[in-house]
Design an enzyme around this catalytic site. Structure first.
Site, PDB file in Angstrom:
ATOM      1  N   ARG A  56     -10.330  -3.705   5.201  1.00 48.35           N
ATOM      2  CA  ARG A  56     -10.091  -3.891   4.005  1.00 48.35           C
ATOM      3  C   ARG A  56      -8.928  -3.749   3.272  1.00 48.35           C
ATOM      4  O   ARG A  56      -8.519  -3.757   2.072  1.00 48.35           O
ATOM      5  CB  ARG A  56     -11.133  -2.751   3.484  1.00 48.35           C
ATOM      6  CG  ARG A  56     -11.501  -3.034   1.771  1.00 48.35           C
ATOM      7  CD  ARG A  56     -12.365  -2.482   0.907  1.00 48.35           C
ATOM      8  NE  ARG A  56     -11.927  -1.016   0.839  1.00 48.35           N
ATOM      9  CZ  ARG A  56     -13.214  -0.407   0.898  1.00 48.35           C
ATOM     10  NH1 ARG A  56     -14.583  -0.737   0.146  1.00 48.35           N
ATOM     11  NH2 ARG A  56     -13.656   0.779   0.662  1.00 48.35           N
ATOM     12  N   ARG A 110      10.865  -6.381  -4.461  1.00 49.80           N
ATOM     13  CA  ARG A 110      11.835  -6.621  -3.676  1.00 49.80           C
ATOM     14  C   ARG A 110      11.080  -7.208  -2.762  1.00 49.80           C
ATOM     15  O   ARG A 110      10.139  -7.089  -2.062  1.00 49.80           O
ATOM     16  CB  ARG A 110      12.705  -5.509  -3.350  1.00 49.80           C
ATOM     17  CG  ARG A 110      13.367  -4.492  -3.920  1.00 49.80           C
ATOM     18  CD  ARG A 110      14.429  -3.437  -3.833  1.00 49.80           C
ATOM     19  NE  ARG A 110      14.228  -3.096  -2.660  1.00 49.80           N
ATOM     20  CZ  ARG A 110      14.219  -1.757  -2.070  1.00 49.80           C
ATOM     21  NH1 ARG A 110      14.914  -1.046  -3.030  1.00 49.80           N
ATOM     22  NH2 ARG A 110      15.469  -1.787  -0.924  1.00 49.80           N
ATOM     23  N   LYS A 156      -8.746  -2.739  -3.621  1.00 47.61           N
ATOM     24  CA  LYS A 156      -8.222  -1.849  -3.536  1.00 47.61           C
ATOM     25  C   LYS A 156      -6.744  -1.546  -3.926  1.00 47.61           C
ATOM     26  O   LYS A 156      -5.919  -0.729  -3.472  1.00 47.61           O
ATOM     27  CB  LYS A 156      -8.904  -0.678  -2.484  1.00 47.61           C
ATOM     28  CG  LYS A 156     -10.136   0.366  -2.981  1.00 47.61           C
ATOM     29  CD  LYS A 156     -10.268   0.918  -1.456  1.00 47.61           C
ATOM     30  CE  LYS A 156     -10.792   2.148  -2.072  1.00 47.61           C
ATOM     31  NZ  LYS A 156     -11.686   2.389  -2.881  1.00 47.61           N
ATOM     32  N   GLU A 189     -20.927  -3.846 -10.127  1.00 51.53           N
ATOM     33  CA  GLU A 189     -20.398  -2.640  -9.687  1.00 51.53           C
ATOM     34  C   GLU A 189     -20.109  -1.164 -10.263  1.00 51.53           C
ATOM     35  O   GLU A 189     -19.729  -1.784 -11.719  1.00 51.53           O
ATOM     36  CB  GLU A 189     -19.816  -2.878  -8.366  1.00 51.53           C
ATOM     37  CG  GLU A 189     -17.955  -3.031  -9.316  1.00 51.53           C
ATOM     38  CD  GLU A 189     -16.941  -3.111  -7.734  1.00 51.53           C
ATOM     39  OE1 GLU A 189     -17.012  -2.866  -6.774  1.00 51.53           O
ATOM     40  OE2 GLU A 189     -16.285  -3.910  -8.771  1.00 51.53           O
TER      41      GLU A 189
END
Ligand SMILES: Cc1ncc(COP(=O)(O)O)c(C=O)c1O
Length: 303
Positions: A56, A110, A156, A189
């Site tokens: 993940r 960058r 995430k 959620e």
């Protein structure tokens, strides 16, 4: 437990006490929340589903156009070393990667970033015994929504303002968790959890396309459901589906499978963990025990 600033952290290639890890005020993680993270869990000193978590992390990196600065096997070894150096057995570890230093005012990253990488580890702080025995309260978040087309809810990222504001709203309402709706007003959620409900013997949880994080605990719970022969539907809907449910529960790395006793002040089922939730908690426990070769106390005694 060691005080937070004395815990040993991994910081850009070195292990050192947290109090000595200094981050630049120009770090893009601080300036813009330009980073990704992952929370890992260990049982009896063994990392649980570490490959899924690292997978993940790689997806989160891809979603924000960031290359992982270290290979997954190296990250795995460093996580294990963090546990060892802090003498932790049942713990959560947080791995954060930001796009390194930037120039205030310049949003463009960058092309050759020197990433900031750090890992912190702390003993697990599971829900209290009464929360496990009685379930917790949840509220539907009304002021903010998840945008399915917005910053990918599937990754995430360290930009957590939506979750922070939602959590604040939930806390102000005296609830343990806030349930976010998407731009169509459908259940997605919690702020740091996935949600399930049970109605007439069927288990429901929103699909990825509703705008959710693909929770590792959600995936293990779906596996547990298959093992015990529970029919599952990946569906979402309006909050009334939760109000009418026989059982509702949340899943997450730290809370595992936690019953919800009420939503928006309306009692769910008997207001206590229902039979399906309890069967899934047990099946979840068996999966953890098999994979980590550890023996877990029942959830209400684990503290
Ligand atoms: C928004 C969100 N949903 C769900 C979860 C649960 O995911 P996991 O089971 O992998 O901890 C988290 C965990 O932090 C989260 O932040």
């Amino acid at each position: 437990m060691r005080p937070l600033d004395r815990q040993i952290v991994y910081f850009n290639g070195r292990f050192l006490p947290a109090g000595r890890a200094c981050l630049s005020i120009f770090d893009r993680g601080i300036l813009y929340g330009d980073g990704i993270f992952e929370t890992f869990r260990s049982y009896g000193g063994k990392l649980f589903r570490v490959r899924d978590h690292l997978g993940r992390l790689a997806s989160s990196a891809k979603a924000v156009g960031m290359a992982l600065p270290l290979p997954a096997e190296r990250l795995h070894a460093i996580l294990s070393e963090c546990l060892r150096r802090n003498q932790l057995r049942d713990a959560t570890l947080r791995l954060t990667i930001t796009r390194g230093s930037g120039t205030p005012g310049d949003l463009a990253p960058r092309t050759d970033p020197a990433h900031t990488v750090f890992i912190t580890a702390k003993p697990i702080s599971p829900p209290g015994p009464s929360q496990v025995r009685q379930g917790v309260a949840a509220v539907i978040i009304r002021r903010f929504r998840t945008d399915r087309q917005g910053v990918p809810p599937r990754s995430k990222t360290t930009s957590r303002l939506l979750g922070i504001l939602a959590r604040r709203e939930a806390k102000d309402a005296g609830a343990f968790e806030g349930i976010l709706l998407n731009d169509k007003g459908e259940i997605t959620e919690g702020t740091t959890t996935n949600i399930f409900w049970v109605r007439k013997g069927m288990l429901y949880t929103p699909p990825f396309r509703a705008g959710i994080l693909p929770g590792i605990t959600r995936a293990v719970t779906l596996e547990a459901a298959r093992r015990i022969g529970l029919p599952v539907r990946l569906e979402t809907g309006r909050p009334a589906r939760l109000y009418r449910a026989d059982e509702v529960f949340l899943t997450g790395t730290s809370i595992e499978v936690l019953s919800v006793s009420g939503v928006d002040g309306r009692r769910i089922g008997t207001g206590r963990p229902g039979p399906v939730t309890r069967r899934l908690q047990e099946a979840f426990r068996q999966i953890v025990e098999t994979e980590t070769h550890s023996k877990l106390a029942p959830p209400e005694k684990r503290r």
